[in-house]
Design a protein around this motif. Structure first.
Motif, PDB file in Angstrom:
ATOM      1  N   ALA A 116       0.806  -1.218   0.000  1.00 49.15           N
ATOM      2  CA  ALA A 116       0.000   0.000   0.000  1.00 49.15           C
ATOM      3  C   ALA A 116       0.836   1.264   0.000  1.00 49.15           C
ATOM      4  O   ALA A 116       0.307   2.352   0.224  1.00 49.15           O
ATOM      5  CB  ALA A 116      -0.929   0.004   1.217  1.00 49.15           C
ATOM      6  N   SER A 117       2.136   1.142  -0.241  1.00 47.75           N
ATOM      7  CA  SER A 117       3.000   2.323  -0.258  1.00 47.75           C
ATOM      8  C   SER A 117       4.213   2.036  -1.114  1.00 47.75           C
ATOM      9  O   SER A 117       4.461   0.891  -1.509  1.00 47.75           O
ATOM     10  CB  SER A 117       3.441   2.696   1.165  1.00 47.75           C
ATOM     11  OG  SER A 117       4.407   1.773   1.640  1.00 47.75           O
ATOM     12  N   SER A 118       4.975   3.072  -1.357  1.00 51.17           N
ATOM     13  CA  SER A 118       6.270   2.863  -2.007  1.00 51.17           C
ATOM     14  C   SER A 118       7.223   2.243  -1.003  1.00 51.17           C
ATOM     15  O   SER A 118       7.033   2.363   0.210  1.00 51.17           O
ATOM     16  CB  SER A 118       6.820   4.191  -2.522  1.00 51.17           C
ATOM     17  OG  SER A 118       6.954   5.112  -1.449  1.00 51.17           O
ATOM     18  N   MET A 129       7.908  -1.032   3.767  1.00 54.61           N
ATOM     19  CA  MET A 129       6.692  -0.630   3.046  1.00 54.61           C
ATOM     20  C   MET A 129       5.477  -0.877   3.937  1.00 54.61           C
ATOM     21  O   MET A 129       5.553  -1.611   4.935  1.00 54.61           O
ATOM     22  CB  MET A 129       6.572  -1.434   1.752  1.00 54.61           C
ATOM     23  CG  MET A 129       6.229  -2.897   1.973  1.00 54.61           C
ATOM     24  SD  MET A 129       6.743  -3.968   0.629  1.00 54.61           S
ATOM     25  CE  MET A 129       8.505  -4.080   0.951  1.00 54.61           C
ATOM     26  N   ASP A 130       4.356  -0.262   3.560  1.00 54.39           N
ATOM     27  CA  ASP A 130       3.085  -0.519   4.229  1.00 54.39           C
ATOM     28  C   ASP A 130       2.367  -1.645   3.505  1.00 54.39           C
ATOM     29  O   ASP A 130       2.416  -1.749   2.275  1.00 54.39           O
ATOM     30  CB  ASP A 130       2.198   0.731   4.228  1.00 54.39           C
ATOM     31  CG  ASP A 130       2.778   1.837   5.083  1.00 54.39           C
ATOM     32  OD1 ASP A 130       3.498   1.526   6.050  1.00 54.39           O
ATOM     33  OD2 ASP A 130       2.525   3.020   4.790  1.00 54.39           O
ATOM     34  N   GLN A 132      -1.476  -3.684   3.426  1.00 53.74           N
ATOM     35  CA  GLN A 132      -2.857  -3.825   3.866  1.00 53.74           C
ATOM     36  C   GLN A 132      -3.162  -5.316   3.923  1.00 53.74           C
ATOM     37  O   GLN A 132      -3.251  -5.988   2.915  1.00 53.74           O
ATOM     38  CB  GLN A 132      -3.811  -3.113   2.904  1.00 53.74           C
ATOM     39  CG  GLN A 132      -5.275  -3.178   3.322  1.00 53.74           C
ATOM     40  CD  GLN A 132      -5.543  -2.515   4.665  1.00 53.74           C
ATOM     41  OE1 GLN A 132      -4.963  -1.474   4.973  1.00 53.74           O
ATOM     42  NE2 GLN A 132      -6.413  -3.122   5.465  1.00 53.74           N
ATOM     43  N   ARG A 150       3.298  -2.499   8.965  1.00 53.71           N
ATOM     44  CA  ARG A 150       4.569  -2.044   8.383  1.00 53.71           C
ATOM     45  C   ARG A 150       5.482  -3.244   8.280  1.00 53.71           C
ATOM     46  O   ARG A 150       5.669  -3.984   9.269  1.00 53.71           O
ATOM     47  CB  ARG A 150       5.191  -0.962   9.269  1.00 53.71           C
ATOM     48  CG  ARG A 150       6.405  -0.274   8.695  1.00 53.71           C
ATOM     49  CD  ARG A 150       6.045   0.685   7.614  1.00 53.71           C
ATOM     50  NE  ARG A 150       7.202   1.467   7.164  1.00 53.71           N
ATOM     51  CZ  ARG A 150       7.253   2.100   6.013  1.00 53.71           C
ATOM     52  NH1 ARG A 150       6.222   2.088   5.197  1.00 53.71           N
ATOM     53  NH2 ARG A 150       8.321   2.784   5.664  1.00 53.71           N
ATOM     54  N   LEU A 161       3.558  -0.986  -5.474  1.00 53.15           N
ATOM     55  CA  LEU A 161       2.200  -0.704  -5.031  1.00 53.15           C
ATOM     56  C   LEU A 161       1.210  -1.584  -5.781  1.00 53.15           C
ATOM     57  O   LEU A 161       1.246  -1.683  -6.997  1.00 53.15           O
ATOM     58  CB  LEU A 161       1.869   0.764  -5.274  1.00 53.15           C
ATOM     59  CG  LEU A 161       0.475   1.197  -4.812  1.00 53.15           C
ATOM     60  CD1 LEU A 161       0.442   1.331  -3.298  1.00 53.15           C
ATOM     61  CD2 LEU A 161       0.082   2.518  -5.463  1.00 53.15           C
ATOM     62  N   THR A 296       3.109   6.508  -6.759  1.00 51.23           N
ATOM     63  CA  THR A 296       2.364   5.621  -5.854  1.00 51.23           C
ATOM     64  C   THR A 296       1.435   6.431  -4.940  1.00 51.23           C
ATOM     65  O   THR A 296       1.906   7.242  -4.142  1.00 51.23           O
ATOM     66  CB  THR A 296       3.260   4.718  -4.967  1.00 51.23           C
ATOM     67  OG1 THR A 296       4.035   5.510  -4.097  1.00 51.23           O
ATOM     68  CG2 THR A 296       4.162   3.863  -5.811  1.00 51.23           C
ATOM     69  N   GLU A 298       0.076   6.474  -2.085  1.00 52.88           N
ATOM     70  CA  GLU A 298       0.001   6.131  -0.662  1.00 52.88           C
ATOM     71  C   GLU A 298      -0.572   7.319   0.102  1.00 52.88           C
ATOM     72  O   GLU A 298      -0.650   8.434  -0.408  1.00 52.88           O
ATOM     73  CB  GLU A 298       1.388   5.765  -0.149  1.00 52.88           C
ATOM     74  CG  GLU A 298       2.437   6.836  -0.373  1.00 52.88           C
ATOM     75  CD  GLU A 298       3.828   6.331  -0.045  1.00 52.88           C
ATOM     76  OE1 GLU A 298       3.974   5.640   0.960  1.00 52.88           O
ATOM     77  OE2 GLU A 298       4.756   6.633  -0.805  1.00 52.88           O
ATOM     78  N   PRO A 299      -0.994   7.112   1.364  1.00 51.85           N
ATOM     79  CA  PRO A 299      -1.656   8.193   2.111  1.00 51.85           C
ATOM     80  C   PRO A 299      -0.864   9.486   2.170  1.00 51.85           C
ATOM     81  O   PRO A 299      -1.427  10.566   2.012  1.00 51.85           O
ATOM     82  CB  PRO A 299      -1.838   7.575   3.499  1.00 51.85           C
ATOM     83  CG  PRO A 299      -1.957   6.119   3.249  1.00 51.85           C
ATOM     84  CD  PRO A 299      -1.022   5.835   2.101  1.00 51.85           C
ATOM     85  N   SER A 300       0.450   9.397   2.400  1.00 52.37           N
ATOM     86  CA  SER A 300       1.236  10.624   2.526  1.00 52.37           C
ATOM     87  C   SER A 300       1.289  11.392   1.202  1.00 52.37           C
ATOM     88  O   SER A 300       1.282  12.626   1.182  1.00 52.37           O
ATOM     89  CB  SER A 300       2.658  10.298   2.994  1.00 52.37           C
ATOM     90  OG  SER A 300       3.320   9.485   2.039  1.00 52.37           O
TER      91      SER A 300
END
Length: 780
Positions: A116-118, A129-130, A132, A150, A161, A296, A298-300
């Motif tokens: 779910a992230s880079s 990486m994150d 889910q 994480r 991703l 990507t 991702e939330p940030s």
């Protein structure tokens, strides 16, 4: 309820009649407050849902009975309560799933989920990486689950991703407020299904661009992917530290700056083609969406894109007053979707920096325009506004404040948009190799300029100042930021008194800063006795001991912080080390190694355990040091003194690399009191060392093992019967070091304890009747 600021607007640099529509700030503030409470105390989220909903109903009923309009204060209160209830409901709905995943804390688990992230390489050498989760359980027994975690894996391809991965490893719970429910340290990992669809296309473009960029010369090669698509895996540790010190790290973190550059470039190109305002805004939104997918989503990244997009578009349409409301609305919406962002520094910095761009930058620009051309004033006002607004937030959690950030950002400002835009084009045109090569080479030039800027400004004396993180530091930085803002942006008779106070505050701060520079620079050696042979540096929670004999100098461990170690070495007048001993590779013993990079003759070390340990040694070797792993019975000279390694044995297999295989060193002669340095040995490894009979006889000085932890072997200290025990320890540390039982043991052995948290830097040297001791703090 627009807040009229017409009179004040004339004094602060805005035109007459300027207004600020702040009606949406209370809902955003309410959402943030409720989110913080709920993510840190999730069991209260249900109560918050009920309380906010009930209060909204009561307020609505009262408005109906009193026939108040929706635009009244009651209507605003209903909006605030509704947003708060929505945020709390999101946390409540996720809490059950997160609690089920947290039950696997401290166990070896197998987990399956979607990236779910880079991915980025951490200091431990792992790829982080994150994930889910779709399932978690004991190895071979995965059960359905849904929560973010994480994950750290060994570097490999395919962790893009959208990819489905399977990992096995040890789990650890996270602190309250963190977005991830667990942290997984993977011992095995595999990609079950590679990223598909648009994510696969984006990943392919990124990989091709990164490979093309890294073929270019350094220092710009590793930095270019970070500037263009936010991939920092090719950025070396030294350049990464320089970017952080110089305040330029936001350029490679897919921050609001990157997103703003993309929006600005799209709008500029659309304007050249004659597009109207509405079409320009639509194209900017489309370009920003494509950029978010490419780097990507991702939330940030989504958060940075939304905040920067709102700020830039509000300025582009010429309505910064509306921008404040749009920003507040966006922040509230983001928190409803992901309340855990409320506890992240990145979210706070994005919101505040975007708000500063909308509200503060125009004021500062007009103020600066009194002394310089308007374009230059605007160029300075934008980074200055962001730095003034973000400084207090950074002081809450960061131990250092950059003093060169404004200058570095001004130097990098012309190059950053060029590198980002052309780098993006090189990424997008990867299917056309010749064109992509030309674009990448072109983008490399400004990337190299930014890397050089970071390197030069980061190496300047006092490029950053150490500040203890916390509320007090934030208040001090806020006062200084406010004073700068008043001096630069405020003018007019009504602000004359306030300007006088601001000038006085800044003058006092400059005087204190100059005094610190003089005392820690030219006068540092004058405040330190010269006859020392052993010096225990105050580097916080860590070890750093300097030993000197006949003008040759050894450093045993570096502590966790390069700046603190550099301050100590400067005060001692140490410019170069003949010998560096790295007892083991925990951060509190090697984290400060950058302070001595390039000025070490020989490095001896214990067994490395991870890839990051090897990289630390490689960097020291690149700086010209001779690197050697040592074992018991290895000996050497330090000036007129002799040193010998007592532990570990060459064939020691009972302990893994780390604390229990710390290099134990004995030094004596040449004016150096007979001294023993125990690293971080536990009671068990201390017992093995004692039984080996390598430790014999009385020692004048002992560096107490593991910062005075309770895990000690009393028999070893009774054998040593040292007069002085040195303990490197941070004030009010989380470990309770030194432990009462360790202090009692040393007292029983007849050892006087000197500890850096109370005594500061400690010096030991030869005296008339044995040796003399000098302490930075406390009684003589």
């Amino acid at each position: 309820m627009a807040v009229q600021t017409e009179a004040a607007g004339e004094h602060l640099g805005r035109g007459p009649g300027a207004t600020r529509d702040l009606r949406l700030l209370p809902p955003a503030a309410g959402a943030w407050g409720v989110a913080l409470v709920c993510v840190f105390v999730p069991e209260t989220s249900g109560w918050w849902v009920g309380a906010c909903a009930a209060a909204a109903l009561v307020t609505g009923a009262a408005m109906v009975l009193r026939r108040q309009s929706a635009a009244s204060a009651g209507g605003l209160m209903i909006v605030v309560l509704t947003v708060g209830a929505a945020v709390a409901f999101t946390v409540m709905s996720e809490t059950v799933h997160r609690a089920a995943v947290r039950e696997w804390d401290g166990r070896v688990v197998e987990a399956v989920g979607e990236v779910a992230s880079s991915a980025s390489v951490g200091r431990d050498g792992r790829l982080w990486m994150d994930l889910q989760l779709s399932g978690i359980g004991s190895p071979g027994g995965v059960r359905p689950a849904s929560a973010p975690v994480r994950v750290g894996v060994e570097p490999a391809e395919g962790f893009d991703l959208g990819a489905i991965v399977r990992v096995t490893g040890e789990s650890a719970s996270t602190e309250p407020g963190e977005r991830a429910a667990l942290v997984l340290f993977a011992s095995a990992s595999s990609v079950e299904r590679e990223a598909a669809g648009v994510f696969a296309v984006a990943a392919g473009l990124r990989h091709a661009f990164i490979e093309r960029s890294t073929r270019l010369p350094e220092p710009g090669a590793g930095l270019l992917p970070g500037l263009a698509v936010g991939d920092t895996r090719a950025v070396g540790a030294e350049l990464n530290d320089a970017m952080r010190t110089s305040g330029l790290s936001h350029l490679t973190a897919v921050s609001g700056a990157n997103c703003a550059i993309v929006v600005g470039a799209v709008v500029w190109l659309a304007s050249l083609c004659g597009a109207g305002r509405g079409l320009r805004i639509l194209l900017a939104a489309g370009g920003l969406s494509g950029f978010v997918i490419l780097v990507t989503p991702e939330p940030s990244v989504i958060r940075a894109g939304v905040m920067a997009g709102v700020a830039m578009i509000s300025l582009l349409i010429g309505r910064p007053s509306a921008g404040a409301g749009m920003l507040a609305l966006s922040a509230a919406g983001i928190l409803i979707v992901d309340p855990w962002l409320a506890s992240t520094p990145g979210f706070a910095l994005s919101v505040v920096a975007s708000g500063a761009l909308i509200l503060l930058a125009p004021i500062l620009s007009r103020g600066l325009a009194r002394w310089m051309p308007s374009p230059l004033a605007l160029a300075i006002a934008v980074p200055l506004a962001a730095q003034l607004a973000c400084g207090p937030i950074i002081a809450l959690f960061a131990e250092k404040q950059s003093l060169v950030g404004l200058a570095a950002n001004l130097l990098a400002a012309p190059a950053a948009p060029v590198a980002t835009v052309i780098g993006l084009l090189a990424c997008l045109f990867a299917p056309v190799p010749m064109l992509a090569d030309v674009l990448a080479a072109t983008a490399w030039l400004p990337a190299s300029w930014i890397a050089a800027t970071a390197d030069v400004t980061g190496r300047l004396p006092f490029a950053e100042v150490a500040v203890p993180p916390g509320v007090l530091s934030a208040l001090v930085v806020a006062a200084l930021s406010g004073a700068v803002g008043v001096v630069v942006g405020g003018h007019g008779r009504r602000l004359r008194v306030l300007r006088t106070v601001a000038v006085s505050v800044l003058s006092g701060a400059l005087a204190l800063g100059a005094s610190h520079v003089v005392l820690s620079g030219p006068l540092a050696r004058m405040t330190t006795p010269t006859g020392w042979t052993i010096a225990m540096c105050d580097v916080g929670q860590g070890d750093a001991v300097v030993v000197r004999s006949a003008q040759e100098v050894a450093l045993i461990d570096t502590g966790p912080d390069p700046a603190l170690l550099d301050d100590c070495l400067r005060a001692l007048g140490v410019a170069r080390l003949d010998l560096l001993v790295l007892t083991h590779f925990d951060l509190d013993h090697v984290g400060g190694v950058d302070a001595v990079q390039g000025r070490v003759g020989t490095v001896v070390h214990g067994p490395p355990g991870e890839t990051a340990d090897e990289k630390t040694l490689e960097r020291l070797a690149e700086g010209g040091a001779v690197v050697e792993e040592v074992y018991a019975r290895v000996r050497g000279d330090l000036g007129d003194a002799q040193w010998s390694v007592l532990w570990p044995a060459r064939d020691e297999k009972a302990f893994p690399p780390g604390n229990d295989l710390s290099v134990v060193l004995e030094i004596e002669g040449g004016g150096v009191p007979r001294s023993l340095y125990l690293g971080d040995l536990s009671a068990e490894s201390q017992s093995v060392l004692l039984r080996s009979q390598r430790v014999r006889g009385v020692h004048q000085v002992v560096k107490v093992s593991h910062h005075g932890s309770g895990d000690q072997e009393p028999a070893l200290y009774e054998e040593i019967t040292a007069t002085i025990g040195l303990i490197g320890v941070g004030a009010e540390n989380d470990y309770g070091h030194p432990r009462d039982e360790a202090l009692a043991m040393l007292e029983t052995a007849g050892t006087t304890v000197l500890r850096t948290d109370l005594d500061g830097r400690v010096l030991v040297g030869p005296g008339v009747d044995g040796f003399e001791i000098w302490k930075e703090r406390g009684s003589p």
